[in-house]
Scaffold this motif. Structure first.
Motif, PDB file in Angstrom:
ATOM      1  N   GLU A 150       0.831  -1.206   0.000  1.00  0.00           N
ATOM      2  CA  GLU A 150       0.000   0.000   0.000  1.00  0.00           C
ATOM      3  C   GLU A 150       0.862   1.252   0.000  1.00  0.00           C
ATOM      4  N   VAL A 151       1.937   1.249   0.792  1.00  0.00           N
ATOM      5  CA  VAL A 151       2.832   2.409   0.842  1.00  0.00           C
ATOM      6  C   VAL A 151       3.526   2.592  -0.503  1.00  0.00           C
ATOM      7  N   ILE A 152       3.985   1.493  -1.110  1.00  0.00           N
ATOM      8  CA  ILE A 152       4.661   1.581  -2.410  1.00  0.00           C
ATOM      9  C   ILE A 152       3.705   2.092  -3.476  1.00  0.00           C
ATOM     10  N   ASP A 153       2.451   1.658  -3.414  1.00  0.00           N
ATOM     11  CA  ASP A 153       1.458   2.161  -4.367  1.00  0.00           C
ATOM     12  C   ASP A 153       1.279   3.676  -4.218  1.00  0.00           C
ATOM     13  N   LYS A 154       1.239   4.149  -2.990  1.00  0.00           N
ATOM     14  CA  LYS A 154       1.111   5.589  -2.758  1.00  0.00           C
ATOM     15  C   LYS A 154       2.309   6.342  -3.322  1.00  0.00           C
ATOM     16  N   LEU A 155       3.496   5.777  -3.143  1.00  0.00           N
ATOM     17  CA  LEU A 155       4.706   6.406  -3.675  1.00  0.00           C
ATOM     18  C   LEU A 155       4.701   6.390  -5.196  1.00  0.00           C
ATOM     19  N   GLU A 156       4.321   5.239  -5.756  1.00  0.00           N
ATOM     20  CA  GLU A 156       4.356   5.074  -7.207  1.00  0.00           C
ATOM     21  C   GLU A 156       3.394   6.035  -7.909  1.00  0.00           C
ATOM     22  N   PHE A 157       2.227   6.269  -7.291  1.00  0.00           N
ATOM     23  CA  PHE A 157       1.224   7.130  -7.913  1.00  0.00           C
ATOM     24  C   PHE A 157       1.292   8.577  -7.417  1.00  0.00           C
ATOM     25  N   GLY A 158       2.317   8.870  -6.591  1.00  0.00           N
ATOM     26  CA  GLY A 158       2.499  10.243  -6.126  1.00  0.00           C
ATOM     27  C   GLY A 158       1.482  10.696  -5.106  1.00  0.00           C
ATOM     28  N   ASP A 159       0.860   9.758  -4.409  1.00  0.00           N
ATOM     29  CA  ASP A 159      -0.136  10.120  -3.391  1.00  0.00           C
ATOM     30  C   ASP A 159       0.551  10.359  -2.043  1.00  0.00           C
ATOM     31  N   PHE A 160       1.492  11.310  -2.025  1.00  0.00           N
ATOM     32  CA  PHE A 160       2.322  11.517  -0.836  1.00  0.00           C
ATOM     33  C   PHE A 160       1.507  12.012   0.358  1.00  0.00           C
ATOM     34  N   GLU A 161       0.459  12.803   0.077  1.00  0.00           N
ATOM     35  CA  GLU A 161      -0.334  13.350   1.181  1.00  0.00           C
ATOM     36  C   GLU A 161      -1.123  12.270   1.908  1.00  0.00           C
ATOM     37  N   GLU A 162      -1.246  11.087   1.299  1.00  0.00           N
ATOM     38  CA  GLU A 162      -1.993   9.995   1.935  1.00  0.00           C
ATOM     39  C   GLU A 162      -1.101   9.114   2.814  1.00  0.00           C
ATOM     40  N   ILE A 163       0.213   9.335   2.741  1.00  0.00           N
ATOM     41  CA  ILE A 163       1.132   8.550   3.564  1.00  0.00           C
ATOM     42  C   ILE A 163       1.105   9.092   4.986  1.00  0.00           C
ATOM     43  N   THR A 164       0.804   8.237   5.946  1.00  0.00           N
ATOM     44  CA  THR A 164       0.735   8.670   7.337  1.00  0.00           C
ATOM     45  C   THR A 164       2.136   8.756   7.933  1.00  0.00           C
ATOM     46  N   ASP A 165       2.247   9.477   9.044  1.00  0.00           N
ATOM     47  CA  ASP A 165       3.533   9.576   9.738  1.00  0.00           C
ATOM     48  C   ASP A 165       4.014   8.195  10.183  1.00  0.00           C
ATOM     49  N   GLU A 167       3.363   5.281   8.751  1.00  0.00           N
ATOM     50  CA  GLU A 167       3.853   4.562   7.573  1.00  0.00           C
ATOM     51  C   GLU A 167       5.207   5.092   7.136  1.00  0.00           C
ATOM     52  N   LEU A 168       5.377   6.404   7.177  1.00  0.00           N
ATOM     53  CA  LEU A 168       6.627   7.011   6.738  1.00  0.00           C
ATOM     54  C   LEU A 168       7.787   6.582   7.615  1.00  0.00           C
ATOM     55  N   ARG A 169       7.619   6.665   8.927  1.00  0.00           N
ATOM     56  CA  ARG A 169       8.698   6.271   9.843  1.00  0.00           C
ATOM     57  C   ARG A 169       9.052   4.800   9.683  1.00  0.00           C
ATOM     58  N   ALA A 170       8.023   3.956   9.609  1.00  0.00           N
ATOM     59  CA  ALA A 170       8.270   2.522   9.482  1.00  0.00           C
ATOM     60  C   ALA A 170       8.927   2.198   8.145  1.00  0.00           C
ATOM     61  N   PHE A 171       8.464   2.840   7.086  1.00  0.00           N
ATOM     62  CA  PHE A 171       9.000   2.543   5.756  1.00  0.00           C
ATOM     63  C   PHE A 171      10.460   2.978   5.644  1.00  0.00           C
ATOM     64  N   VAL A 172      10.775   4.165   6.174  1.00  0.00           N
ATOM     65  CA  VAL A 172      12.165   4.629   6.144  1.00  0.00           C
ATOM     66  C   VAL A 172      13.060   3.696   6.948  1.00  0.00           C
ATOM     67  N   ARG A 173      12.561   3.226   8.080  1.00  0.00           N
ATOM     68  CA  ARG A 173      13.332   2.280   8.905  1.00  0.00           C
ATOM     69  C   ARG A 173      13.583   0.984   8.148  1.00  0.00           C
ATOM     70  N   LEU A 174      12.541   0.466   7.507  1.00  0.00           N
ATOM     71  CA  LEU A 174      12.684  -0.764   6.732  1.00  0.00           C
ATOM     72  C   LEU A 174      13.653  -0.573   5.577  1.00  0.00           C
ATOM     73  N   LEU A 175      13.566   0.577   4.917  1.00  0.00           N
ATOM     74  CA  LEU A 175      14.449   0.870   3.795  1.00  0.00           C
ATOM     75  C   LEU A 175      15.900   0.953   4.253  1.00  0.00           C
ATOM     76  N   ALA A 176      16.140   1.645   5.377  1.00  0.00           N
ATOM     77  CA  ALA A 176      17.500   1.812   5.880  1.00  0.00           C
ATOM     78  C   ALA A 176      18.123   0.480   6.298  1.00  0.00           C
ATOM     79  N   GLU A 177      17.287  -0.458   6.748  1.00  0.00           N
ATOM     80  CA  GLU A 177      17.785  -1.752   7.194  1.00  0.00           C
ATOM     81  C   GLU A 177      17.856  -2.779   6.065  1.00  0.00           C
ATOM     82  N   SER A 178      17.421  -2.370   4.888  1.00  0.00           N
ATOM     83  CA  SER A 178      17.457  -3.270   3.745  1.00  0.00           C
ATOM     84  C   SER A 178      18.893  -3.447   3.247  1.00  0.00           C
ATOM     85  N   GLY A 179      19.246  -4.647   2.877  1.00  0.00           N
ATOM     86  CA  GLY A 179      20.599  -4.919   2.383  1.00  0.00           C
ATOM     87  C   GLY A 179      20.882  -4.269   1.046  1.00  0.00           C
ATOM     88  N   ASP A 180      19.834  -3.934   0.287  1.00  0.00           N
ATOM     89  CA  ASP A 180      20.009  -3.318  -1.027  1.00  0.00           C
ATOM     90  C   ASP A 180      20.102  -1.797  -0.961  1.00  0.00           C
TER      91      ASP A 180
END
Length: 217
Positions: A150-165, A167-180
């Motif tokens: 759901e978060v990736i869909d919001k990013l892909e379609f530019g629905d940034f205003e629909e991303i909650t705080d 979701e943003l904190r969790a997603f950034v944390r997951l991204l930072a901990e990703s091996g890629d």
């Protein structure tokens, strides 16, 4: 605090400096708490903890006197550290709030109520009037499971205003901990994008101000 001091080597910063003047803790208290000195008997450990607790309680009471009687210039000087010590003081203030939040769990007055009252008192002191009243919002909302698709869909379609705080904190944390993910490799690209982003924000602000002027004419 556990009965056994932490034996790990403390960070090398101002808070842990052996040469720092006495605060709430004496140099001896610090040596004990961080494990630099551990040759205490059980009786001396108990005495040490009792003395620390008494000083902490008296330090809390001292803040009533400090708030009501310390001159503004003295308070402002305390919170204007040298540039090389600023990070240490910022961490100290953050840890002080964390200590108060942790210590008042189960206290008969909730931390958020005391925080709200404290901010209100500070605002009234600034205004010089008890007619200055503010609303202080403080909530502790745990970050739970997020729907990655759901978060990736919001990013892909530019629905940034629909991303909650959350979701943003969790997603950034997951991204930072990703091996890629590599923050270093994307730094320069992000800086270039940020410059373009700021230009668009500034342009939008200028356009908004022009429209407000036109509407007010």
């Amino acid at each position: 605090m556990s009965d056994q001091p932490d034996e790990t080597e403390p960070p090398n910063d101002l808070a842990y400096s052996a040469d720092r003047d006495r605060g709430i803790l004496t140099p001896s208290d610090r040596e004990y708490l961080i494990g630099r000195k551990s040759d205490y008997t059980e009786h001396s450990k108990k005495q040490k903890r009792n003395r620390i607790r008494r000083r902490l309680r008296n330090a809390i009471l001292d803040f009533t006197i400090l708030f009501e009687h310390l001159e503004d210039r003295d308070r402002e000087t305390v919170f204007n550290p040298d540039d090389d010590a600023r990070d240490a003081y910022t961490r100290g203030i953050t840890d002080m709030l964390a200590f108060l939040h942790l210590g008042t769990m189960g206290y008969y007055t909730p931390f958020k109520d005391m925080l709200a009252q404290g901010v209100n008192k500070a605002e009234q002191e600034l205004a010089g009037s008890d007619y200055r009243m503010v609303t202080v919002d403080f909530n502790v909302d745990p970050v739970g499971r997020i729907d990655v698709d759901e978060v990736i869909d919001k990013l892909e379609f530019g629905d940034f205003e629909e991303i909650t705080d959350e979701e943003l904190r969790a997603f950034v944390r997951l991204l930072a901990e990703s091996g890629d993910f590599s923050a270093t490799s994307m730094r320069s690209e992000m800086k270039e994008q940020m410059s373009e982003f700021i230009e668009r924000v500034d342009a939008a602000t200028e356009q908004r101000d022009r429209r407000v002027e036109e509407l007010n004419d």
